[in-house]
Scaffold this motif. Structure first.
Motif, PDB file in Angstrom:
ATOM      1  N   ARG A 180     -21.300 -29.968  18.233  1.00 30.36           N
ATOM      2  CA  ARG A 180     -20.053 -30.520  18.533  1.00 30.36           C
ATOM      3  C   ARG A 180     -20.188 -31.910  19.345  1.00 30.36           C
ATOM      4  O   ARG A 180     -19.021 -32.709  19.250  1.00 30.36           O
ATOM      5  N   ASP A 181     -21.081 -32.051  20.009  1.00 26.77           N
ATOM      6  CA  ASP A 181     -21.475 -33.364  20.939  1.00 26.77           C
ATOM      7  C   ASP A 181     -21.286 -34.555  19.975  1.00 26.77           C
ATOM      8  O   ASP A 181     -21.325 -35.654  20.382  1.00 26.77           O
ATOM      9  N   SER A 182     -21.469 -34.358  18.660  1.00 23.36           N
ATOM     10  CA  SER A 182     -22.123 -35.271  17.485  1.00 23.36           C
ATOM     11  C   SER A 182     -20.807 -35.689  16.801  1.00 23.36           C
ATOM     12  O   SER A 182     -20.897 -36.380  15.652  1.00 23.36           O
ATOM     13  N   SER A 183     -19.810 -34.870  17.089  1.00 16.35           N
ATOM     14  CA  SER A 183     -18.577 -34.758  16.222  1.00 16.35           C
ATOM     15  C   SER A 183     -18.066 -36.249  16.249  1.00 16.35           C
ATOM     16  O   SER A 183     -17.936 -37.020  16.935  1.00 16.35           O
ATOM     17  N   GLY A 184     -18.023 -36.870  14.866  1.00 12.77           N
ATOM     18  CA  GLY A 184     -17.420 -38.076  14.634  1.00 12.77           C
ATOM     19  C   GLY A 184     -18.453 -39.181  14.986  1.00 12.77           C
ATOM     20  O   GLY A 184     -18.140 -40.604  15.057  1.00 12.77           O
ATOM     21  N   LYS A 185     -19.770 -38.876  15.206  1.00 12.50           N
ATOM     22  CA  LYS A 185     -20.757 -40.043  15.355  1.00 12.50           C
ATOM     23  C   LYS A 185     -22.094 -39.307  15.017  1.00 12.50           C
ATOM     24  O   LYS A 185     -22.408 -37.992  15.104  1.00 12.50           O
ATOM     25  N   ASP A 186     -23.005 -40.135  14.771  1.00 18.14           N
ATOM     26  CA  ASP A 186     -24.412 -40.039  14.338  1.00 18.14           C
ATOM     27  C   ASP A 186     -25.130 -41.265  14.254  1.00 18.14           C
ATOM     28  O   ASP A 186     -24.818 -42.394  14.568  1.00 18.14           O
ATOM     29  N   LEU A 187     -26.436 -40.864  14.121  1.00 21.70           N
ATOM     30  CA  LEU A 187     -27.697 -42.167  14.112  1.00 21.70           C
ATOM     31  C   LEU A 187     -27.647 -42.229  12.586  1.00 21.70           C
ATOM     32  O   LEU A 187     -28.355 -41.463  12.069  1.00 21.70           O
ATOM     33  N   ARG A 188     -27.985 -43.446  12.031  1.00 19.19           N
ATOM     34  CA  ARG A 188     -28.770 -43.797  10.699  1.00 19.19           C
ATOM     35  C   ARG A 188     -29.873 -44.658  11.145  1.00 19.19           C
ATOM     36  O   ARG A 188     -29.766 -45.896  11.274  1.00 19.19           O
ATOM     37  N   VAL A 189     -31.140 -43.954  10.786  1.00 19.00           N
ATOM     38  CA  VAL A 189     -32.390 -44.742  11.198  1.00 19.00           C
ATOM     39  C   VAL A 189     -32.927 -45.066   9.718  1.00 19.00           C
ATOM     40  O   VAL A 189     -33.006 -44.135   8.774  1.00 19.00           O
ATOM     41  N   THR A 190     -33.173 -46.346   9.443  1.00 22.34           N
ATOM     42  CA  THR A 190     -33.965 -46.604   8.163  1.00 22.34           C
ATOM     43  C   THR A 190     -35.522 -46.571   8.459  1.00 22.34           C
ATOM     44  O   THR A 190     -35.813 -47.400   9.337  1.00 22.34           O
ATOM     45  N   LEU A 232     -38.519 -38.460  15.140  1.00 20.86           N
ATOM     46  CA  LEU A 232     -37.951 -37.707  14.224  1.00 20.86           C
ATOM     47  C   LEU A 232     -37.672 -38.203  12.922  1.00 20.86           C
ATOM     48  O   LEU A 232     -37.723 -37.442  12.009  1.00 20.86           O
ATOM     49  N   ALA A 233     -37.078 -39.465  12.976  1.00 25.39           N
ATOM     50  CA  ALA A 233     -36.741 -40.095  11.793  1.00 25.39           C
ATOM     51  C   ALA A 233     -37.908 -40.299  10.782  1.00 25.39           C
ATOM     52  O   ALA A 233     -38.082 -40.135   9.664  1.00 25.39           O
ATOM     53  N   VAL A 234     -39.108 -40.687  11.683  1.00 24.60           N
ATOM     54  CA  VAL A 234     -40.482 -40.953  10.762  1.00 24.60           C
ATOM     55  C   VAL A 234     -41.024 -39.563  10.188  1.00 24.60           C
ATOM     56  O   VAL A 234     -41.642 -39.616   9.177  1.00 24.60           O
ATOM     57  N   ASP A 235     -41.024 -38.868  11.076  1.00 26.16           N
ATOM     58  CA  ASP A 235     -41.346 -37.197  10.897  1.00 26.16           C
ATOM     59  C   ASP A 235     -40.714 -36.715   9.602  1.00 26.16           C
ATOM     60  O   ASP A 235     -41.443 -36.183   8.474  1.00 26.16           O
ATOM     61  N   ALA A 236     -39.234 -36.728   9.589  1.00 24.40           N
ATOM     62  CA  ALA A 236     -38.680 -36.195   8.572  1.00 24.40           C
ATOM     63  C   ALA A 236     -38.985 -37.176   7.349  1.00 24.40           C
ATOM     64  O   ALA A 236     -39.292 -36.415   6.092  1.00 24.40           O
ATOM     65  N   ALA A 237     -38.958 -38.419   7.192  1.00 25.40           N
ATOM     66  CA  ALA A 237     -39.251 -39.109   6.086  1.00 25.40           C
ATOM     67  C   ALA A 237     -41.004 -38.448   5.424  1.00 25.40           C
ATOM     68  O   ALA A 237     -40.740 -38.440   4.394  1.00 25.40           O
ATOM     69  N   ALA A 238     -41.673 -38.489   6.421  1.00 20.33           N
ATOM     70  CA  ALA A 238     -43.051 -37.986   5.759  1.00 20.33           C
ATOM     71  C   ALA A 238     -42.990 -36.373   5.556  1.00 20.33           C
ATOM     72  O   ALA A 238     -43.686 -36.235   4.623  1.00 20.33           O
ATOM     73  N   ALA A 239     -42.264 -35.628   5.984  1.00 17.55           N
ATOM     74  CA  ALA A 239     -42.239 -34.394   5.697  1.00 17.55           C
ATOM     75  C   ALA A 239     -41.680 -34.425   4.233  1.00 17.55           C
ATOM     76  O   ALA A 239     -42.252 -33.319   3.467  1.00 17.55           O
ATOM     77  N   LEU A 240     -40.989 -35.030   3.871  1.00 17.21           N
ATOM     78  CA  LEU A 240     -40.375 -35.006   2.417  1.00 17.21           C
ATOM     79  C   LEU A 240     -41.294 -36.084   1.432  1.00 17.21           C
ATOM     80  O   LEU A 240     -40.952 -36.153   0.341  1.00 17.21           O
ATOM     81  N   GLY A 241     -42.044 -36.738   2.019  1.00 19.76           N
ATOM     82  CA  GLY A 241     -42.892 -37.496   1.107  1.00 19.76           C
ATOM     83  C   GLY A 241     -42.309 -38.599   0.687  1.00 19.76           C
ATOM     84  O   GLY A 241     -42.706 -39.335  -0.366  1.00 19.76           O
ATOM     85  N   LEU A 242     -41.386 -39.348   1.634  1.00 13.07           N
ATOM     86  CA  LEU A 242     -40.630 -40.543   1.076  1.00 13.07           C
ATOM     87  C   LEU A 242     -41.124 -41.750   1.605  1.00 13.07           C
ATOM     88  O   LEU A 242     -41.765 -41.858   2.648  1.00 13.07           O
ATOM     89  N   ASP A 243     -41.203 -42.840   0.710  1.00 13.86           N
ATOM     90  CA  ASP A 243     -42.022 -44.135   0.977  1.00 13.86           C
ATOM     91  C   ASP A 243     -40.912 -44.925   1.712  1.00 13.86           C
ATOM     92  O   ASP A 243     -41.276 -45.599   2.784  1.00 13.86           O
ATOM     93  N   PHE A 244     -39.471 -44.602   1.558  1.00 14.58           N
ATOM     94  CA  PHE A 244     -38.553 -45.420   2.184  1.00 14.58           C
ATOM     95  C   PHE A 244     -37.325 -44.044   2.226  1.00 14.58           C
ATOM     96  O   PHE A 244     -37.155 -43.451   1.301  1.00 14.58           O
ATOM     97  N   ALA A 245     -36.527 -44.330   3.389  1.00 16.96           N
ATOM     98  CA  ALA A 245     -35.403 -43.162   3.638  1.00 16.96           C
ATOM     99  C   ALA A 245     -34.305 -43.863   4.674  1.00 16.96           C
ATOM    100  O   ALA A 245     -34.707 -44.460   5.493  1.00 16.96           O
TER     101      ALA A 245
END
Ligand SMILES: Nc1ncnc2c1ncn2[C@@H]1O[C@H](COP(=O)(O)OP(=O)(O)O)[C@@H](O)[C@H]1O
Ligand SMILES: [Mg+2]
Length: 296
Positions: A180-190, A232-245
Motif C-alpha cells: 500500500r505504501d508504494s501505491s503509485g510509486k516505485d524505484l527503477r534501478v538500472t 537488492l537491485a544488484v542481487d536480483a539481477a545476479a539471482a536471475l543471471g542477467l548481464d543488464f537489467a
C-alpha cells in the motif's frame, strides 16, 4: 581499438516508433565501445535446432527480444547471447522471477501462484478469495507475462477479482500482496555488469492509479538510492543471471522495507537517459566488450 562484430536481434512483429529510437541508441552506444552490429528481426536468422552457426560467427548477440526458443536455439548453435536465454526466460515470467528471488532470500511481495487454467476452462474466483484471506484486499493480480503495467490489476473484492480473472482467461497469473505504501510509486534501478548504474523514482499518472510505469503515463525523477536498495537491485539481477537489467523496487513504510517487484531483461532506456542523464547502453556495450575479451 579492435572492433568486434555482433548481431542485434529484435522482435519481428512489435516495432513501435519508440523501439526504433531505442535501437538507434543501442547502435550508437555500441560504436563508442568498438562494437559493430547488424540488426536482424527474429524471423531473419532461421536456425535449425542443433546446427552450428556458420562462420564467420558474430562475436556476440545483443538479444533485444523475449523469444526464448530462438535465444536457446542460437546459444545451442554456439553464439554468445546478452542477456542469456535462461536469464531472459527467468525475468520474462514473473512467477519464475518470484521463485528465483525467494530462493535467493531476496524480499518480494508475498506471492501465490494462481491455478493453471487450461484452454476452454473457466477460472474460479474462489482462488482469489482464498489468496485474499492470506494476502488481504485489495489484491494484486498479475499475469506472469506482461509489460508497461498493462497486465497488472488491483481487485478490491471478489466480484472485481472475478471480472479480472475472466479477462485473464487461460494466461498464467499470480496473486500478490498489495504494498500500500508504494501505491503509485516505485524505484527503477538500472544494473549493468553487477553494478547499479543509476536510479529513478517513478510516479503514477494519476492519484487513483497504483501502477507507476512510464509506459502507462507515469513520470520520473532521478534518485540517489540507499545501500539496501542498491544491494537488492544488484542481487536480483545476479539471482536471475542477467548481464543488464531494470529492477523495479517497491517501497514500504520504513526505509528498511523494500521489495523487488519485477526485473526487466530488456529495459526501456530512453526514460532513464532523459531522467538520470546517464546512458546505460554505453555501460552495456563496455560490459559486453569486457565479457567477449575475457572469453577469448
Ligand atoms: N504488489 C504490488 N504492490 C503495489 N504496487 C505494485 C505491486 N505490483 C506491481 N505494482 C505496481 O504496478 C507496476 C507494474 O507492475 P510490474 O510487476 O512491474 O509489471 P510490468 O512488467 O507491467 O511493469 C509497478 O511498477 C508498481 O508501480
Ligand atoms: Mg515493471
Amino acid at each position: 581499438m579492435e572492433i568486434y562484430n555482433g548481431w542485434l536481434i529484435v522482435n519481428s512483429y512489435y516495432n513501435p516508433a519508440k523501439f526504433n529510437s531505442l535501437y538507434r541508441v543501442l547502435e550508437d552506444s555500441a560504436e563508442k565501445a568498438g562494437l559493430h552490429f547488424s540488426k536482424w528481426t527474429s524471423d531473419q536468422r532461421p536456425t535449425i535446432v542443433g546446427s552450428q552457426a556458420k562462420e564467420p560467427k558474430p562475436s556476440f548477440v545483443l538479444f533485444w527480444d523475449k523469444d526464448i526458443q530462438l535465444a536457446k536455439t542460437m546459444e545451442l548453435s554456439g553464439l554468445h547471447l546478452f542477456n542469456s536465454a535462461n536469464a531472459i526466460a527467468l525475468a520474462d515470467d514473473k512467477m519464475e522471477t518470484a521463485l528465483k528471488l525467494a530462493a535467493a532470500g531476496i524480499p518480494i511481495p508475498d506471492t501465490i501462484p494462481a491455478p493453471t487454467c487450461f484452454p476452454g476452462c473457466k477460472r474460479n474466483p474462489d482462488s482469489a478469495e482464498r489468496a485474499a484471506k492470506i494476502l488481504g484486499w485489495p489484491l494484486v493480480i498479475k499475469e506472469n507475462k506482461g509489460s508497461f503495467g498493462a497486465q497488472v490489476y488491483l481487485a478490491k473484492d471478489k466480484a472485481e477479482a472475478a471480472r479480472i480473472l475472466t479477462h485473464i482467461g487461460e494466461h498464467d497469473c499470480q496473486f500478490q500482496r498489495f504494498i500500500r505504501d508504494s501505491s503509485g510509486k516505485d524505484l527503477r534501478v538500472t544494473v549493468v555488469g553487477g553494478k547499479a548504474i543509476c536510479a529513478m523514482e517513478r510516479h503514477a499518472a494519476s492519484p487513483t492509479e497504483f501502477r507507476s510505469n512510464i509506459g502507462a503515463g507515469g513520470t520520473a525523477t532521478a534518485r540517489v538510492i540507499s545501500p539496501l536498495e542498491e544491494k537488492l537491485a544488484v542481487d536480483a539481477a545476479a539471482a536471475l543471471g542477467l548481464d543488464f537489467a531494470g529492477v523495479d523496487i517497491l517501497m514500504g513504510r520504513t526505509p528498511e522495507e523494500r521489495y523487488v517487484c519485477e526485473v526487466n531483461s530488456n529495459p526501456q532506456l530512453q526514460s532513464t537517459i532523459d531522467t538520470c542523464g546517464i546512458n546505460p547502453a554505453t555501460n552495456i556495450m563496455w560490459h559486453i566488450r569486457s565479457q567477449i575479451k575475457s572469453a577469448e
